[in-house]
Design a protein around this motif. Structure first.
Motif, PDB file in Angstrom:
ATOM      1  N   CYS A   2      18.032  16.140  29.039  1.00  0.00           N
ATOM      2  CA  CYS A   2      17.659  14.961  28.246  1.00  0.00           C
ATOM      3  C   CYS A   2      18.764  13.906  28.207  1.00  0.00           C
ATOM      4  N   TYR A   3      20.016  14.327  28.274  1.00  0.00           N
ATOM      5  CA  TYR A   3      21.085  13.328  28.259  1.00  0.00           C
ATOM      6  C   TYR A   3      21.076  12.469  29.509  1.00  0.00           C
TER       7      TYR A   3
ATOM      8  N   THR B 207       8.821  10.375  22.783  1.00  0.00           N
ATOM      9  CA  THR B 207       9.910   9.574  22.216  1.00  0.00           C
ATOM     10  C   THR B 207       9.430   8.185  21.797  1.00  0.00           C
TER      11      THR B 207
ATOM     12  N   PHE C 284      15.898   8.342  25.601  1.00  0.00           N
ATOM     13  CA  PHE C 284      16.112   8.705  24.196  1.00  0.00           C
ATOM     14  C   PHE C 284      16.864   7.593  23.459  1.00  0.00           C
ATOM     15  N   GLN C 285      17.893   7.078  24.129  1.00  0.00           N
ATOM     16  CA  GLN C 285      18.623   5.971  23.500  1.00  0.00           C
ATOM     17  C   GLN C 285      17.769   4.706  23.468  1.00  0.00           C
TER      18      GLN C 285
ATOM     19  N   ILE D 279      18.955  17.878  20.457  1.00  0.00           N
ATOM     20  CA  ILE D 279      18.739  18.323  21.830  1.00  0.00           C
ATOM     21  C   ILE D 279      19.876  19.245  22.240  1.00  0.00           C
TER      22      ILE D 279
ATOM     23  N   LEU E 128      16.739   6.535  19.209  1.00  0.00           N
ATOM     24  CA  LEU E 128      16.892   7.809  18.502  1.00  0.00           C
ATOM     25  C   LEU E 128      18.373   8.159  18.350  1.00  0.00           C
ATOM     26  N   ARG E 129      18.707   8.828  17.267  1.00  0.00           N
ATOM     27  CA  ARG E 129      20.058   9.351  17.102  1.00  0.00           C
ATOM     28  C   ARG E 129      20.040  10.793  17.595  1.00  0.00           C
ATOM     29  N   LEU E 130      20.938  11.113  18.544  1.00  0.00           N
ATOM     30  CA  LEU E 130      20.910  12.427  19.193  1.00  0.00           C
ATOM     31  C   LEU E 130      21.959  13.347  18.586  1.00  0.00           C
TER      32      LEU E 130
ATOM     33  N   ARG F  16      23.573  17.439  18.787  1.00  0.00           N
ATOM     34  CA  ARG F  16      23.721  18.430  19.840  1.00  0.00           C
ATOM     35  C   ARG F  16      23.626  19.859  19.355  1.00  0.00           C
TER      36      ARG F  16
ATOM     37  N   ASP G 169      22.918  20.944  24.299  1.00  0.00           N
ATOM     38  CA  ASP G 169      24.099  20.370  24.953  1.00  0.00           C
ATOM     39  C   ASP G 169      24.755  21.455  25.800  1.00  0.00           C
TER      40      ASP G 169
END
Ligand SMILES: Cc1ncc(COP(=O)(O)O)c(C=O)c1O
Ligand SMILES: Cc1ncc(COP(=O)(O)O)c(C=O)c1O
Lengths: 482, 482
Positions: A214-215, A196, A220-221, A208, A225-227, A229, A210
Motif C-alpha cells: 500500500c505504501y 479509499t 492513500f495519500q 496498514i 488519509l492518515r496512515l 503502521r 509496514d
C-alpha cells in the motif's frame, strides 16, 4: 513507440529531429511547453544522449525549440505565430487536482523498462509470459462464440462471472457468498481505489502493514488519509498493535494482505487471525483483506482467509486473477456487504462505466474450464522453481551481504541488505548494468531492503540478473560513503 | 440474479424467505443492516409486493429481521449473538468519501430495467444488440491468435491500438497525431473522469453546455467544480456566452460535445467553431471536445472537429467505440498534449492499472479489418431508419403535445413537452406501462423535456413504446394538477 531506423542512410540525429518536429507540429508539445529531458529521450529512443543533443541543436537552429542543452528545452512561441497567452498553461493544469503522481522510484523503473525492454526485470510484480495461461486463453477465445450482447455491463460486473466466482470462492477460499455480494473490479487495484475514495474521507486514520504494498500507492495519500503502521514480522501484523493504534488515532479501517504478504512474504498466523477478527468486531472496525496470492501457495492450501471466519461481517475481501493467471486481464473482485457493494458499484459507474465484458467472459470460461486446475499446479511448481533459482543465485553471489526469509507462496522475495547503501544510487547502478528491482523504501519501511520479484524474469535470466545486481552493490561498497 | 422458481412446489414467499436468510447468513446483510425495501425487492425478483411482505413476515417470526412492514426492515442483532458494536456501521461508511451517488432518476431507471428486462428501453444511451458488430467481433476473436503476453499494459494503453488510431483519426476526423499523444481509456467516461479529477481542483469554474450529458454525471460535482451554463441552440453553444462567463467566473475549462450533442442532437456551426477556437486561444482556455457520435452521421461527414483546426493546442479531444461499435467494449481515447497524457496515464495507473489488453486487441483488429466500413454504413442506415420510426410514432401519437428538431446523427431525440407535467410522475407512469425514457431535467435544463434514445430499443418495439409513453402522458393530463 517510434524508434529511429538504424538501417537508414539518414543520420539518427536527423531522423530524431524530424520525428520531434512532427510531434511538435501535431500539438503533442504545444508552443511554450517543455520537451522531455535529453536523458529521458535518449533512453526512450534507445540512442546515445549525444545523438539527442545533436537533434535538439538542429531544432534549435530552425527556431522550433529554445533553451540551453541540459537545462529544460521548450518549444518556441514565436515560430508558430502564437503569443504566450495563446496556449493553455498545460503544465499548470497537469499539476491540478488532488491526485499525487506515482512515486519517483516507480516512475524511474517504468521509464527504464520502457526504454530497454531487455533489462532483467525483478521489479514488475507479475508473472512472466510463460507462466500465464496464454495458450489456454487463446484456445478458449477461439472455441467459444463471444456473441453475447456487448452493451453497458451490470454495475456490479458480468453476471456469469460472478456466478462462477461463488463456487470458486467456496472451493478455494472457504468463503460462502452469493453473486449479489460480489463486485467485479479492474484487478484488486480498483477495489482498493474505490474503498479509499468512496468509503473514507480526507483526514480519516487507517492502519496498514509496514512494510506494505500500500505504501507504493500514492492513492492513500491522494485520498487524504492518515496512515498508521502495523509492523509485520514472520507471522504478519500483531492484533495488539492494532488495538494501540485504535486507542490513539481512532482508526477507521485496517488494510491487511494476510497471505504471502507483498513485499515480505509473511503469512498471518492463525491465532492472530482470530484475535484480529475479535478485535475488529469488538471495535466495529472494518478490515480490508487483500488476498491476491493465496492460490500460488507452493505447499498446499494456505490458511483460511479472515472472510471465511467473519461472523460479525467486518471484512471486505478482495481477490484477483493478476497473480494466478494474467495481470493484463484486469479482473479482480470484492466480496462485501450489500450497502458497500451498491455504493461502490454506483461510484464506479461514474468513473468508467464498468469493465469490458470480453475479459470477464474469458475469465469466467477459464475458471469453469478443465484448464484451470492443471494451470494452477504448473504455476505453483514453476514459481517454486524460480524462487529456488533466485535463492541459489543470491547465496552464490551475496552471502554475508543480504539476509531473507524463504517465502512459501507469492511472487516476491524480501531481502535485507547488510551494508548500508543509498537506495536510489543502488537502483541507478543496477539499471546501468541491466537489471531492475524495487527499493524497499517504496514499501514504507526504512531503506536497507530490496524486493526481488522472481515470477517476472525468465528462469534462464535469474542468475545473470543477480550477478548484475551483485556488481551494482559491490560498486557502491567500493566508494567510501560520504 | 436469483429469481424464485415458479414451477417449484414450494411457495414463492417461502423460496424468497430462504434465499434472504442465506444472503443474511453469508454477511451480505450483516446484523443491524437494512434490507432493500419491499418495492425494490419485489421489482428485482419479479414478484408482487405482497409476496415479499409474506417472506419478510416469515423472517420476522424467525427473529432474523425486525422492523415494521413499510418502514425499513433490519437484520436483528441478537439472533446472531452479536451486540450493536460488533458490526462496522457499514451504512455510515457507505456515506463517506467525496463521491456523490448517481442521480435518483438514473438509479430509478436502472432499477426498473434490471427488474423488468422486457421494458421498452428509450433510456439507455447505446446501440441495440443487432446494431453492434457482435458477429464481426466474434469472428475476429476466433480467427486471431490472442497469445500476446498478458502483462500489465503500457500506461497509455495498448500500443498496436494506438497505432491504428493514428490513421483512423486522420481519415475520419482529420486529426493529425502520433501514438504517443493518445491515451486509451475505459470509454469517453474515464477520459472525462480523469480530466475532472486530475486537471482541475475543487472550486474551479468550468463551462458546460445546457442541456448537456455532463449534468447527468455527478462526477463534476463530486470533484467540487462550479458549473456554469452555455445554452445550446440549433447551432450549439455560443462563443459570446463563453466570453461573458469567462469574464464573470474565470472559467478554467470548457466541455463541449459539438457533433450531434447529447441530448439535443445539435451540431456546432462552423463559424462558431472558429470563433470558439479563437476565443480559447485568446484566453489560454482549454477546450474538452467530447466527440462520440460523429461517425454515426446519417448524411455524410459531419463538420471537422475543433481538434483538427486547433493551431494553438487548446483542445483535449475524446473519442469512443461505444456509440459506433459496442459500449461493452469499454474502449475510448483521448488526444492531448504530452504533459496531459503523461499526467493522466500516471493517475490512471493508480486507479485501476489500466485497461484489459484483450478488448484493446479486439478493437484494433476490428478497426483494421474489412468489417469496419461496411459496419459503419449499415449502422448509419439503421440508425436513420430507427429515428424515422420514432418520429413517425411520435407524430401519430403525440402531435400537438410535443415538438422536436430532427437530428442528423447520434442516438437520441430531444423532445419538448407542450403540457406541463411532473418529470418524476411521468417516469413512474411510463415504467408502470412498460417503457422508460430519460427526463430532461437530468441534463440540467428545466423540466418539460424528454430524451428518447432510438438506438437501443428494437425497431419493432418503437411503435408500442411510444404508444405506452403517450398513454402515460395522457394519464397525467387527465388528473387536474394540484
Ligand atoms: C498485495 C497486492 N494487492 C493488490 C495488487 C494489485 O494487483 P491487481 O490490480 O493487478 O489485482 C497487487 C499487485 O502487485 C498486490 O501485490
Ligand atoms: C456525450 C457523451 N460523452 C461520453 C459518454 C460516455 O460514453 P462511453 O464512456 O461509453 O464512451 C456518453 C455516453 O452516453 C455521451 O453521450
Amino acid at each position: 513507440m517510434w524508434k529511429p531506423d538504424r538501417e537508414s542512410k539518414k543520420p539518427l540525429y536527423a531522423q530524431i529531429a524530424d520525428h520531434l518536429e512532427q510531434r511538435i507540429s501535431y500539438g503533442e508539445f504545444p508552443p511554450g511547453s517543455q520537451l522531455p529531458s535529453e536523458r529521458k529521450l535518449a533512453e526512450q529512443l534507445g540512442v546515445n544522449r549525444s545523438t539527442v543533443i545533436l537533434a535538439f541543436s538542429e531544432l534549435r537552429s530552425m527556431g522550433i525549440i529554445e533553451g540551453k542543452s541540459g537545462s529544460g528545452t521548450r518549444v518556441t512561441m514565436t515560430k508558430w505565430g502564437a503569443t504566450p497567452k495563446h496556449t493553455p498553461n498545460w503544465k499548470r493544469y497537469a499539476e491540478g487536482g488532488n491526485f499525487l503522481p506515482n512515486l519517483p522510484f516507480m516512475r524511474r523503473i517504468r521509464e527504464a523498462l520502457s526504454g530497454a525492454p531487455a533489462l532483467i526485470d525483478f521489479a514488475s510484480g507479475e508473472l512472466s509470459g510463460d507462466l500465464a495461461p496464454s495458450e489456454e486463453i487463446s484456445n478458449l477465445m477461439s472455441r467459444h462464440q463471444y456473441t453475447a450482447y456487448l452493451g453497458y455491463d451490470h454495475p456490479q460486473g458480468y453476471i456469469p462471472l460472478r456466478q462462477v466466482l461463488v463456487p470458486y470462492l467456496n472451493k478455494y477460499r472457504q468463503i460462502q457468498t452469493t453473486e449479489s455480494s460480489i463486485l467485479i473490479t479492474s484487478g484488486s487495484q480498483q477495489s482498493l481505489y474505490l474503498i479509499t475514495q468512496c468509503l473514507l474521507s480526507p483526514g480519516d486514520a487507517v492502519a496498514i502493514e509496514d512494510p506494505s504494498y500500500c505504501y507504493s500507492l500514492p492513492m492513500f495519500q491522494s485520498a487524504g488519509l492518515r496512515l498508521f503502521r502495523l509492523p509485520v514480522d514472520r507471522d504478519g501484523a500483531c492484533p495488539e498493535d492494532l488495538r494501540a493504534l485504535y486507542r490513539r488515532h481512532r482508526i477507521k479501517m485496517v488494510f491487511l494482505n494476510p497471505n504471502y504478504q507483498n513485499p515480505t512474504g509473511a503469512v498471518l498466523g492463525m491465532e492472530r487471525r482470530k484475535r484480529l477478527l475479535e478485535l475488529a468486531s469488538e471495535l466495529g472496525l472494518p478490515v480490508v483483506e487483500d488476498d491476491p496470492f493465496s492460490l500460488t501457495s507452493y505447499g498446499g492450501m494456505p490458511p483460511a482467509p479472515l472472510k471465511a471466519m467473519d461472523a460479525a461481517g467486518s471484512v471486505l475481501y478482495i481477490g484477483s486473477f493478476s497473480k494466478i493467471a494474467a495481470s493484463g486481464l484486469r479482473v479482480g473482485w470484492m466480496v462485501a456487504p450489500n450497502a458497500i457493494v451498491e455504493r461502490l458499484a454506483d461510484a464506479r459507474q461514474q468513473m468508467d462505466f464498468g469493465l469490458s465484458v470480453i475479459p470477464q467472459q474469458v475469465a469466467a470460461q477459464f475458471l469453469k474450464s478443465d484448464y484451470f486446475e492443471p494451470h494452477l499446479d504448473r504455476l505453483r511448481m514453476q514459481l517454486q522453481f524460480k524462487r529456488d533459482l533466485l535463492i541459489a543465485a543470491l547465496k552464490r553471489e551475496l552471502t554475508g551481504l543480504i539476509s531473507f526469509t524463504v517465502p512459501e507462496g507469492g511472487l516476491h522475495l524480501w531481502c535485507k541488505l547488510v551494508p548500508q547503501v543509498h537506495d536510489g544510487k543502488l537502483l541507478e547502478e543496477a539499471i546501468r548494468r541491466g537489471v531492475v528491482f524495487v527499493p524497499g523504501s517504496v514499501y514504507g519501511s526504512d531503506s536497507g531492503y530490496v524486493r526481488f520479484t522472481f515470477a517476472r524474469a525468465r528462469a534462464e535470466d535469474i542468475d545473470a540478473g543477480i550477478s548484475r545486481f551483485a556488481e551494482a552493490l559491490r560498486a557502491l561498497l567500493e566508494v567510501p560513503s560520504p
